[in-house]
Design a protein around this motif. Structure first.
Motif, PDB file in Angstrom:
ATOM      1  N   ARG A 107       1.033  -1.158   0.026  1.00 59.89           N
ATOM      2  CA  ARG A 107       0.066   0.009  -0.058  1.00 59.89           C
ATOM      3  C   ARG A 107       0.933   1.251   0.014  1.00 59.89           C
ATOM      4  NH1 ARG A 107      -1.601   2.073   6.043  1.00 59.89           N
ATOM      5  NH2 ARG A 107       0.312   1.539   6.882  1.00 59.89           N
ATOM      6  N   VAL A 108       0.392   2.398  -0.639  1.00 58.28           N
ATOM      7  CA  VAL A 108       1.190   3.604  -0.472  1.00 58.28           C
ATOM      8  C   VAL A 108       1.020   4.163   1.050  1.00 58.28           C
ATOM      9  CG1 VAL A 108       1.437   5.850  -1.380  1.00 58.28           C
ATOM     10  CG2 VAL A 108       0.454   4.071  -2.884  1.00 58.28           C
ATOM     11  N   ALA A 109       2.165   4.407   1.682  1.00 62.79           N
ATOM     12  CA  ALA A 109       1.958   4.824   3.063  1.00 62.79           C
ATOM     13  C   ALA A 109       2.232   6.252   3.239  1.00 62.79           C
ATOM     14  CB  ALA A 109       2.817   3.861   4.007  1.00 62.79           C
ATOM     15  N   ASP A 110       3.389   6.337   4.039  1.00 55.82           N
ATOM     16  CA  ASP A 110       3.578   8.034   4.750  1.00 55.82           C
ATOM     17  C   ASP A 110       4.905   8.232   4.322  1.00 55.82           C
ATOM     18  OD1 ASP A 110       4.984   6.007   6.410  1.00 55.82           O
ATOM     19  OD2 ASP A 110       4.610   6.946   8.130  1.00 55.82           O
ATOM     20  N   ILE A 111       5.565   7.750   3.489  1.00 55.79           N
ATOM     21  CA  ILE A 111       6.974   8.284   3.146  1.00 55.79           C
ATOM     22  C   ILE A 111       7.058   9.610   2.365  1.00 55.79           C
ATOM     23  CG2 ILE A 111       7.094   7.389   0.703  1.00 55.79           C
ATOM     24  CD1 ILE A 111       9.874   7.095   3.523  1.00 55.79           C
ATOM     25  N   GLN A 112       7.847  10.592   2.652  1.00 56.61           N
ATOM     26  CA  GLN A 112       7.927  11.985   2.168  1.00 56.61           C
ATOM     27  C   GLN A 112       9.195  12.090   1.556  1.00 56.61           C
ATOM     28  OE1 GLN A 112       7.081  14.599   5.282  1.00 56.61           O
ATOM     29  NE2 GLN A 112       4.873  14.539   5.145  1.00 56.61           N
ATOM     30  N   THR A 113       9.164  12.766   0.366  1.00 53.38           N
ATOM     31  CA  THR A 113      10.159  12.980  -0.659  1.00 53.38           C
ATOM     32  C   THR A 113      10.517  14.493  -0.719  1.00 53.38           C
ATOM     33  OG1 THR A 113       9.273  12.906  -2.680  1.00 53.38           O
ATOM     34  CG2 THR A 113      10.107  10.744  -1.649  1.00 53.38           C
TER      35      THR A 113
ATOM     36  N   GLY B  92       2.403  -3.640  16.089  1.00 52.30           N
ATOM     37  CA  GLY B  92       3.431  -4.463  15.619  1.00 52.30           C
ATOM     38  C   GLY B  92       2.868  -5.860  15.273  1.00 52.30           C
ATOM     39  N   VAL B  93       3.461  -6.240  14.028  1.00 52.83           N
ATOM     40  CA  VAL B  93       2.946  -7.557  13.327  1.00 52.83           C
ATOM     41  C   VAL B  93       4.306  -8.095  13.068  1.00 52.83           C
ATOM     42  CG1 VAL B  93       1.551  -8.902  11.918  1.00 52.83           C
ATOM     43  CG2 VAL B  93       0.846  -6.704  12.696  1.00 52.83           C
TER      44      VAL B  93
ATOM     45  N   GLU C 252      -9.149  -2.220   9.129  1.00 54.94           N
ATOM     46  CA  GLU C 252     -10.712  -1.701   9.255  1.00 54.94           C
ATOM     47  C   GLU C 252     -11.151  -1.616  10.763  1.00 54.94           C
ATOM     48  OE1 GLU C 252     -14.910  -3.776   7.804  1.00 54.94           O
ATOM     49  OE2 GLU C 252     -13.032  -4.667   7.354  1.00 54.94           O
ATOM     50  N   VAL C 253     -10.647  -2.385  11.544  1.00 53.34           N
ATOM     51  CA  VAL C 253     -11.222  -2.300  13.135  1.00 53.34           C
ATOM     52  C   VAL C 253     -10.379  -1.022  13.735  1.00 53.34           C
ATOM     53  CG1 VAL C 253     -10.726  -3.357  15.043  1.00 53.34           C
ATOM     54  CG2 VAL C 253     -11.442  -4.827  13.384  1.00 53.34           C
ATOM     55  N   LEU C 254      -9.094  -0.638  13.603  1.00 52.76           N
ATOM     56  CA  LEU C 254      -8.510   0.353  14.136  1.00 52.76           C
ATOM     57  C   LEU C 254      -9.280   1.780  13.690  1.00 52.76           C
ATOM     58  CD1 LEU C 254      -4.887  -0.827  14.442  1.00 52.76           C
ATOM     59  CD2 LEU C 254      -6.797  -0.905  16.177  1.00 52.76           C
TER      60      LEU C 254
ATOM     61  N   PHE D  78       3.212  -0.708  12.139  1.00 46.53           N
ATOM     62  CA  PHE D  78       2.242   0.166  11.450  1.00 46.53           C
ATOM     63  C   PHE D  78       1.659   1.204  12.364  1.00 46.53           C
ATOM     64  CE2 PHE D  78       2.397  -4.367   9.757  1.00 46.53           C
ATOM     65  CZ  PHE D  78       2.686  -3.956   8.341  1.00 46.53           C
ATOM     66  N   SER D  79       1.487   2.285  11.615  1.00 44.08           N
ATOM     67  CA  SER D  79       0.570   3.386  12.355  1.00 44.08           C
ATOM     68  C   SER D  79      -0.536   3.681  11.648  1.00 44.08           C
ATOM     69  CB  SER D  79       1.805   4.428  12.272  1.00 44.08           C
ATOM     70  OG  SER D  79       2.744   4.233  12.936  1.00 44.08           O
ATOM     71  N   PHE D  80      -1.634   4.082  12.466  1.00 40.57           N
ATOM     72  CA  PHE D  80      -2.765   4.269  12.091  1.00 40.57           C
ATOM     73  C   PHE D  80      -3.185   5.801  12.723  1.00 40.57           C
ATOM     74  CE2 PHE D  80      -2.329  -0.162  11.628  1.00 40.57           C
ATOM     75  CZ  PHE D  80      -2.916  -0.337  10.359  1.00 40.57           C
ATOM     76  N   ASP D  81      -2.853   6.808  12.301  1.00 35.21           N
ATOM     77  CA  ASP D  81      -2.799   8.108  13.044  1.00 35.21           C
ATOM     78  C   ASP D  81      -2.173   7.919  14.312  1.00 35.21           C
ATOM     79  OD1 ASP D  81      -4.592   9.281  11.173  1.00 35.21           O
ATOM     80  OD2 ASP D  81      -6.562   8.289  11.960  1.00 35.21           O
TER      81      ASP D  81
END
Length: 546
Positions: free
Chosen positions: A336-342, A452-453, A542-544, A444-447
């Motif tokens: 998935r496209v996540a939070d990396i910034q360039t 951790g998985v 989905e849950v988080l 993984f971060s959601f807001d």
């Protein structure tokens, strides 16, 4: 192709992360785009080690950060001055090299001080008296060199100037009232009688100006009385000026309050220190404390960022430390496209396939570049690993088709190779719970929510029983340390297409709700769940995020 470009997978690298980094670096080099070097961000797993050994490929170099350090900057490799160097020579060198300052070292190249043009000028403006050469412990060789003098006689015991400096410009009687044993006297004109008085006064050194000399008889008296005699081409006025420049730089250099950097200091630290100080340049030392040069503000501001290409990830938390300071050139991924910034635009290639190596293989084919035998083997291993021998729901027809092509190039049987890979990689014997958990662990971060998985493929889930309690305790500490809602471990049986999940942390109920299972003693069975990316992260998300 001068600048090195680092090709890197994610932290806690799996086989795809390592093998795709090696393969894409090879592709970039063969296509002439970059001088690419594959690196790794952690230890390789047993499975990856098997793949690398099978095709005789070296493990990539471990790199823990791409933060800029002083070593990465083009700092001045300046001439380091010795502490005995004369002011005259130092000034000439600084003018020649256009230096405002220079480090001064001892006999072992350890930093002693910093000499600047202002040190020298301020020194001349000070009220130096006739004892200055004595106070500076000036070597007699410095005097001879500075005055460009010829030696008529040099007593072996005269090493440094031990007395005051005088000019014999008055009557001999008056002069002897002021001159004491061990002093240095500059004698101008034909003053043989003055020389005799100096000998009686037991001076240590007589400096004859205007290239004058003495007859053999008088010189022998000097020798007999251990009075050294030298002759300079300078006149008396010039000699009295020039002799001050024989002082060693150690006497005028800045000794205390030095601000220095080592070549492994980060640029961030250097900038912070420079904002609090106002020096023109700063000495740089290596890990042994040896002076290697100096660095200025301009060189820090104009330092080049390290160049990075990311494969198999685009999340900041999974990237190499210091990625925010690097220049990301490309991203090749299948997540998935996540939070990396360039900093600027990048070439971002992300495809919904089961493995990054599948995309890398397509790069070779699109560019018309033949895939080497060993690289084909690595990419095949990566695809087998990520698709769990084509049983994972993430596997696509493209992965299967490309895997067959790679197997033909590598000359291996896919099933046989895959089973050997899994046997090598899934054994838990001899591993600590920390090693098991971290061999393929992702954050993984959601807001503001963090989890951790970890996932471990094994062909012996039942053999994990002795590790269970120790593992749960370790996972509890991981969740607490990282302020996570939970940490979970998936033990995946690839052959039987099932997983056991173990959960620790303050909110295990999120996992139970996501998979609609009951956790018994922090454990549950998940039949058919074998893909973290496609079957675990989406339902957790989905849950988080409700």
């Amino acid at each position: 192709m001068k600048d090195v470009v680092f090709v890197t997978g994610h932290k806690n690298p799996d086989s795809d992360s390592i093998c795709s980094a090696i393969a894409y670096a090879d592709f970039l080099f063969r296509s002439g785009r970059y001088n690419a070097v594959p690196i790794r961000l952690g230890e390789v797993s047993k499975e990856t080690e098997y793949i690398l050994n099978r095709f005789h490929v070296e493990t990539p170099v471990l790199l823990t950060t791409v933060k800029q350090t002083v070593e990465d900057l083009e700092y001045d490799k300046v001439t380091v001055f010795s502490k005995e160097l004369t002011l005259k020579t130092a000034w000439a060198l600084m003018k020649q090299q256009n230096l405002k300052s220079a480090p001064v070292s001892d006999d072992h190249n350890q930093l002693l001080g910093l000499l600047s043009t202002s040190n020298i000028i301020e020194g001349y403006m000070d009220d130096w008296d006739s004892k200055i050469l004595k106070d500076a412990n000036t070597p007699v060789e410095n005097v001879i060199d500075t005055l460009e003098a010829s030696i008529l006689y040099l007593d072996k015991n005269l090493k440094t100037i031990k007395g005051e400096v005088h000019i014999a410009a008055m009557t001999d009687g008056e002069a002897m009232k002021r001159i004491h044993a061990g002093d240095v006297v500059i004698v101008g004109g034909d003053r043989e009688e003055a020389v005799r008085h100096m000998i009686k006064g037991q001076v240590s050194l007589i400096i004859l100006t205007g290239s004058l000399t003495v007859d053999k008889e008088l010189l022998q008296q000097c020798i007999d009385n251990h009075v050294s005699v030298i002759s300079t081409t300078y006149n008396t006025f010039m000699a009295s000026q020039q002799i001050i420049q024989s002082i060693p730089v150690e006497y005028v250099m800045q000794k205390g309050g030095l601000v220095t950097f080592t070549d492994d200091d980060t640029v961030d630290y250097v900038k912070e220190v420079m904002t609090e100080t106002r020096f023109r340049s700063y000495p740089v030392t290596d890990f042994m404390g040896r002076v290697v040069g100096s660095i200025s503000r301009f060189q820090v501001l104009n330092g080049m960022k390290k160049k990075v290409i990311q494969v198999d990830h685009n999340e900041r938390a999974q990237s190499i430390d210091g990625i925010e300071e690097a220049e990301i050139l490309e991203i090749i991924d299948h997540h998935r496209v996540a939070d990396i910034q360039t900093i600027g635009p990048v070439m971002f290639r992300a495809e919904p396939v089961g493995c990054t190596a599948t995309i890398v293989t397509k790069c070779y084919k699109e560019a018309g570049i033949d895939i080497p035998h060993d690289i084909a083997g690595l990419m095949l291993g990566a695809i087998i690993s990520d698709t769990l021998l084509f049983k994972s729901p993430t596997c696509t027809p493209t992965d299967t088709k490309i895997a067959k092509e790679l197997a033909q190039i590598a000359g291996v049987d896919i099933v046989e190779f895959g089973m050997e890979m899994f046997r090598a990689g899934t054994s838990l014997v001899g591993k600590t719970v920390e090693e098991i958990f971290n061999q393929d662990y992702k954050k993984f971060s959601f807001d503001d929510i963090r989890i951790g998985v970890a996932q471990v493929n094994t062909m012996d889930i039942e053999g994990f029983a002795p590790y269970k309690q120790e593992m749960l305790d370790y996972m509890e500490s991981v969740a607490k340390k990282n302020k996570m809602e939970f940490a979970m471990l998936l033990l995946t049986d690839v052959i039987n297409a099932t997983s056991e999940v173990f959960v620790a942390g303050p909110h295990p109920e999120y996992v139970a709700e996501a998979f609609k299972v009951e956790l018994v003693e922090q454990q549950a069975s998940l039949p058919g769940v074998i893909s973290r990316k496609k079957q675990v992260v989406p339902v957790i998300t989905e849950v988080l995020t409700r």
